[in-house]
Design an enzyme around this catalytic site. Structure first.
Site, PDB file in Angstrom:
ATOM      1  N   LYS A  11      21.481 -45.916 -57.792  1.00 50.94           N
ATOM      2  CA  LYS A  11      20.022 -46.231 -58.122  1.00 50.94           C
ATOM      3  C   LYS A  11      19.677 -47.604 -58.393  1.00 50.94           C
ATOM      4  CE  LYS A  11      19.047 -41.478 -59.691  1.00 50.94           C
ATOM      5  NZ  LYS A  11      18.772 -40.306 -60.981  1.00 50.94           N
ATOM      6  N   ARG A  69      26.771 -36.836 -61.522  1.00 48.49           N
ATOM      7  CA  ARG A  69      26.101 -36.725 -60.280  1.00 48.49           C
ATOM      8  C   ARG A  69      26.343 -37.990 -59.380  1.00 48.49           C
ATOM      9  NH1 ARG A  69      21.259 -37.255 -57.481  1.00 48.49           N
ATOM     10  NH2 ARG A  69      20.570 -35.547 -56.075  1.00 48.49           N
TER      11      ARG A  69
HETATM   12  C1  8Y4 Z   1      19.888 -44.251 -53.900  1.00 51.86           C
HETATM   13  C2  8Y4 Z   1      20.355 -43.119 -53.587  1.00 51.86           C
HETATM   14  C3  8Y4 Z   1      18.776 -44.693 -54.690  1.00 51.86           C
HETATM   15  C4  8Y4 Z   1      19.692 -42.038 -54.635  1.00 51.86           C
HETATM   16  C5  8Y4 Z   1      18.225 -43.753 -55.302  1.00 51.86           C
HETATM   17  C6  8Y4 Z   1      18.637 -42.443 -55.137  1.00 51.86           C
HETATM   18  C7  8Y4 Z   1      19.010 -37.072 -60.270  1.00 51.86           C
HETATM   19  C8  8Y4 Z   1      18.826 -35.625 -59.582  1.00 51.86           C
HETATM   20  C9  8Y4 Z   1      17.975 -36.916 -58.057  1.00 51.86           C
HETATM   21  C10 8Y4 Z   1      19.399 -37.104 -61.352  1.00 51.86           C
HETATM   22  C11 8Y4 Z   1      19.624 -34.609 -61.542  1.00 51.86           C
HETATM   23  C12 8Y4 Z   1      18.274 -40.514 -56.396  1.00 51.86           C
HETATM   24  C13 8Y4 Z   1      17.960 -34.496 -57.413  1.00 51.86           C
HETATM   25  C14 8Y4 Z   1      17.171 -39.409 -56.981  1.00 51.86           C
HETATM   26  N1  8Y4 Z   1      18.407 -37.988 -59.337  1.00 51.86           N
HETATM   27  N2  8Y4 Z   1      19.050 -34.635 -60.487  1.00 51.86           N
HETATM   28  N3  8Y4 Z   1      18.308 -35.774 -58.529  1.00 51.86           N
HETATM   29  N4  8Y4 Z   1      19.534 -36.193 -62.252  1.00 51.86           N
HETATM   30  N5  8Y4 Z   1      19.728 -33.722 -62.428  1.00 51.86           N
HETATM   31  N6  8Y4 Z   1      17.932 -41.509 -56.146  1.00 51.86           N
HETATM   32  O1  8Y4 Z   1      19.459 -38.073 -61.981  1.00 51.86           O
HETATM   33  O2  8Y4 Z   1      19.418 -39.968 -56.480  1.00 51.86           O
HETATM   34  S1  8Y4 Z   1      17.452 -37.642 -56.567  1.00 51.86           S
END
Ligand code: 8Y4
Length: 283
Positions: free
Chosen positions: A224, A258
């Protein structure tokens, strides 16, 4: 007493070590061959690789929640994720559906998904009642605003108190609806309507949140922006930062982490379990 097991669908997962949830994104097909075989096969192959790498849970999602991502109609989301869930149900690993749409939850529950990971904390119409009628686990996550606009200017007077208060309230709603406490995970929702300082304050407060909240915590910081803010790295170069953050979350006592990079995270957690030391003043 902190909870020793997390009940989710077909499984009761021991919480004596941090569990690794591997991220599986089902990306849209180009429809060049008129079918959905390519995206299903790619997602299933990726999922099976994550299982080999040691994932304890797979989180399967068909909608991007990144700012600027296109809206996915519910039937399209169902068509993306259902074939992947069905293919993986015999693989012996708990399956999570990453969705905030009750219709997608219903379709996934009907084929036997073990956990619903909802970034809207079951606020959707009928979501609480739907989950009450199944044995699946739930992850209730905090966010401020909606994914399209939430990063514009997030505001809190006390981010830790507000996030904790919201999670406590959603936990109570879930229990009152008939979802037993042993099935609930709570998640501060890193990056969801939080600026860097908010994320940092929340992360540093994980031990006290854990002490105060009534359920085990799930944390998602993998790749992130907060890790880009710290390291200056682009998204595809944030694996080491993600592993470091996963290790810190594990040290804080987080139950489920996660991640995209399952193999590297599992190695780091194994080293932590084997070599963890404390100052002798603590014991
Ligand atoms: C690069 C890769 C940059 C991914 C941003 C991202 C969470 C989640 C997501 C979390 C729970 C993400 C579905 C966002 N984040 N579910 N989901 N907790 N429970 N962004 O923090 O991965 S998606």
């Amino acid at each position: 007493m902190s909870q020793t097991e997390f009940a989710c669908g077909r499984f009761r997962l021991a919480l004596d070590r941090p569990l690794v949830m591997g991220i599986v994104n089902v990306t849209p097909d180009s429809f060049s061959d008129g079918g959905r075989h390519a995206s299903t096969a790619a997602a299933v192959a990726h999922a099976r690789r994550l299982i080999e790498e040691g994932a304890d849970i797979l989180d399967i999602g068909g909608e991007s929640t990144r700012p600027g991502a296109a809206f996915v109609p519910e039937q399209e989301e169902i068509d993306r994720v259902l074939p992947v869930l069905e293919a993986l149900l015999g693989d012996g690993v708990p399956l999570s559906i990453d969705t905030r749409k009750p219709a997608v939850m219903a379709a996934a529950l009907a084929v036997g998904v073990d956990l619903v990971n909802d970034i809207a904390a079951l606020e959707g119409d009928g979501a609480l009642a739907l989950l009450a009628g199944h044995s699946a686990g739930v992850c209730l996550m905090h966010k401020q605003g909606e994914p399209q606009t939430m990063q514009a200017a997030p505001v809190y007077s006390d981010v830790v108190a507000e996030v904790s208060g919201y999670l406590l309230e959603r936990h109570a709603h879930a229990c009152l609806a008939g979802i037993t406490a042993e099935r609930i995970l709570l998640d501060p929702g890193f990056g969801f309507g939080k600026n860097f300082e908010h994320n940092r304050e929340l992360f540093r407060a994980l031990p006290e949140m854990l002490a105060q909240l009534p359920a085990p915590l799930l944390v998602g910081v993998s790749r992130k922006r907060m890790l880009g803010d710290i390291t200056g790295r682009a998204v595809d170069a944030r694996m080491p930062a993600s592993v470091a953050a996963a290790l810190l979350a594990a040290l804080a006592g987080v139950a489920v982490i996660r991640v995209h990079d399952v193999s590297e995270t599992v190695d780091a957690l194994q080293v932590l379990a084997a070599l963890q030391c404390r100052p002798s003043s603590i014991r």
